[in-house]
Design a protein around this motif. Structure first.
Motif, PDB file in Angstrom:
ATOM      1  N   UNK A  33       0.859  -1.182   0.000  1.00 27.38           N
ATOM      2  CA  UNK A  33       0.000   0.000   0.000  1.00 27.38           C
ATOM      3  C   UNK A  33       0.895   1.232   0.000  1.00 27.38           C
ATOM      4  N   UNK A  34       0.338   2.359  -0.441  1.00 27.51           N
ATOM      5  CA  UNK A  34       1.124   3.580  -0.522  1.00 27.51           C
ATOM      6  C   UNK A  34       1.494   4.055   0.877  1.00 27.51           C
ATOM      7  N   UNK A  35       2.794   4.242   1.118  1.00 24.67           N
ATOM      8  CA  UNK A  35       3.295   4.737   2.394  1.00 24.67           C
ATOM      9  C   UNK A  35       4.208   5.920   2.100  1.00 24.67           C
ATOM     10  N   UNK A  36       3.904   7.058   2.702  1.00 25.82           N
ATOM     11  CA  UNK A  36       4.737   8.244   2.559  1.00 25.82           C
ATOM     12  C   UNK A  36       4.892   8.861   3.945  1.00 25.82           C
ATOM     13  N   UNK A  37       6.103   8.885   4.438  1.00 27.10           N
ATOM     14  CA  UNK A  37       6.361   9.425   5.764  1.00 27.10           C
ATOM     15  C   UNK A  37       6.462  10.944   5.673  1.00 27.10           C
ATOM     16  N   UNK A  38       5.659  11.664   6.460  1.00 24.73           N
ATOM     17  CA  UNK A  38       5.707  13.125   6.376  1.00 24.73           C
ATOM     18  C   UNK A  38       6.958  13.704   7.039  1.00 24.73           C
ATOM     19  N   UNK A  39       7.295  14.906   6.629  1.00 22.32           N
ATOM     20  CA  UNK A  39       8.461  15.600   7.162  1.00 22.32           C
ATOM     21  C   UNK A  39       8.348  15.811   8.663  1.00 22.32           C
ATOM     22  N   UNK A  40       7.154  16.130   9.145  1.00 24.17           N
ATOM     23  CA  UNK A  40       6.954  16.349  10.567  1.00 24.17           C
ATOM     24  C   UNK A  40       7.222  15.101  11.396  1.00 24.17           C
ATOM     25  N   UNK A  41       6.948  13.931  10.844  1.00 23.96           N
ATOM     26  CA  UNK A  41       7.215  12.687  11.566  1.00 23.96           C
ATOM     27  C   UNK A  41       8.711  12.469  11.745  1.00 23.96           C
ATOM     28  N   UNK A  42       9.481  12.719  10.686  1.00 28.55           N
ATOM     29  CA  UNK A  42      10.933  12.600  10.801  1.00 28.55           C
ATOM     30  C   UNK A  42      11.483  13.596  11.818  1.00 28.55           C
ATOM     31  N   UNK A  43      10.986  14.834  11.759  1.00 22.51           N
ATOM     32  CA  UNK A  43      11.455  15.855  12.688  1.00 22.51           C
ATOM     33  C   UNK A  43      11.119  15.465  14.121  1.00 22.51           C
ATOM     34  N   UNK A  44       9.917  14.944  14.330  1.00 22.01           N
ATOM     35  CA  UNK A  44       9.516  14.536  15.676  1.00 22.01           C
ATOM     36  C   UNK A  44      10.332  13.336  16.158  1.00 22.01           C
ATOM     37  N   UNK A  45      10.653  12.421  15.265  1.00 20.12           N
ATOM     38  CA  UNK A  45      11.457  11.262  15.656  1.00 20.12           C
ATOM     39  C   UNK A  45      12.873  11.651  16.062  1.00 20.12           C
ATOM     40  N   UNK A  46      13.468  12.613  15.371  1.00 21.22           N
ATOM     41  CA  UNK A  46      14.848  12.996  15.651  1.00 21.22           C
ATOM     42  C   UNK A  46      14.972  13.988  16.805  1.00 21.22           C
ATOM     43  N   UNK A  47      14.088  14.974  16.876  1.00 21.70           N
ATOM     44  CA  UNK A  47      14.204  16.008  17.913  1.00 21.70           C
ATOM     45  C   UNK A  47      12.823  16.580  18.244  1.00 21.70           C
ATOM     46  N   UNK A  48      12.059  15.900  19.097  1.00 23.80           N
ATOM     47  CA  UNK A  48      10.706  16.390  19.394  1.00 23.80           C
ATOM     48  C   UNK A  48      10.696  17.729  20.125  1.00 23.80           C
ATOM     49  N   UNK A  49      11.691  17.987  20.948  1.00 27.89           N
ATOM     50  CA  UNK A  49      11.718  19.253  21.679  1.00 27.89           C
ATOM     51  C   UNK A  49      11.917  20.437  20.734  1.00 27.89           C
ATOM     52  N   UNK A  50      12.739  20.258  19.703  1.00 27.26           N
ATOM     53  CA  UNK A  50      12.966  21.366  18.777  1.00 27.26           C
ATOM     54  C   UNK A  50      11.729  21.655  17.931  1.00 27.26           C
ATOM     55  N   UNK A  51      10.921  20.646  17.647  1.00 27.27           N
ATOM     56  CA  UNK A  51       9.678  20.872  16.919  1.00 27.27           C
ATOM     57  C   UNK A  51       8.723  21.718  17.756  1.00 27.27           C
ATOM     58  N   UNK A  52       8.602  21.384  19.021  1.00 27.49           N
ATOM     59  CA  UNK A  52       7.746  22.178  19.908  1.00 27.49           C
ATOM     60  C   UNK A  52       8.282  23.589  20.095  1.00 27.49           C
ATOM     61  N   UNK A  53       9.593  23.712  20.191  1.00 34.16           N
ATOM     62  CA  UNK A  53      10.202  25.031  20.337  1.00 34.16           C
ATOM     63  C   UNK A  53       9.997  25.868  19.076  1.00 34.16           C
ATOM     64  N   UNK A  54      10.129  25.248  17.925  1.00 38.84           N
ATOM     65  CA  UNK A  54       9.925  25.968  16.670  1.00 38.84           C
ATOM     66  C   UNK A  54       8.479  26.443  16.544  1.00 38.84           C
ATOM     67  N   UNK A  55       7.544  25.598  16.931  1.00 37.15           N
ATOM     68  CA  UNK A  55       6.140  26.000  16.870  1.00 37.15           C
ATOM     69  C   UNK A  55       5.874  27.181  17.789  1.00 37.15           C
ATOM     70  N   UNK A  56       6.371  27.117  19.018  1.00 35.15           N
ATOM     71  CA  UNK A  56       6.160  28.216  19.965  1.00 35.15           C
ATOM     72  C   UNK A  56       6.827  29.495  19.482  1.00 35.15           C
ATOM     73  N   UNK A  57       8.035  29.381  18.920  1.00 32.14           N
ATOM     74  CA  UNK A  57       8.744  30.568  18.454  1.00 32.14           C
ATOM     75  C   UNK A  57       8.044  31.224  17.273  1.00 32.14           C
TER      76      UNK A  57
END
Length: 107
Positions: A33-57
């Motif tokens: 079946x078609x599987x495409x991993x989104x960019x946000x998933x990779x970012x969350x897997x590698x550095x979840x704190x920086x994703x939250x910080x980027x959103x807040x900033x």
């Protein structure tokens, strides 16, 4: 110097897009079946704190409306669809003829 950096970063983005496309392709074949991993998933897997910080900033210091329609759309796009166009644009900007000056015509 700018051309070199543009080509280097462009090649790096195209290589990341190619690797992500191969990974998604193998997952698609394995799942049948078609599987495409989104960019946000990779970012969350590698550095979840920086994703939250980027959103807040972005929401606090830049513009709150910028996060929802623009950045979330980019984060839900597949990695290869996000990085490949950016890499090709940087490669195009790093070409020699882009910066070549035209000689004045003698007319």
């Amino acid at each position: 110097m700018f051309r070199f950096l543009a080509r280097l970063v462009g090649l790096w983005f195209v290589a990341m897009a190619l690797v992500a496309l191969v990974i998604d392709g193998t997952k698609t074949i394995a799942a049948s079946a078609w599987v495409a991993t989104p960019l946000g998933q990779y970012w969350y897997d590698f550095a979840p704190a920086s994703l939250n910080t980027a959103q807040a900033a972005v929401q606090r210091h830049v513009a709150p409306f910028l996060w929802d329609p623009v950045i979330q759309t980019l984060l839900t796009a597949p990695v290869w669809a996000s990085f490949a166009p950016l890499g090709f644009i940087l490669l195009w900007m790093g070409e020699r003829r882009w910066f070549r000056r035209r000689r004045a015509s003698p007319i």
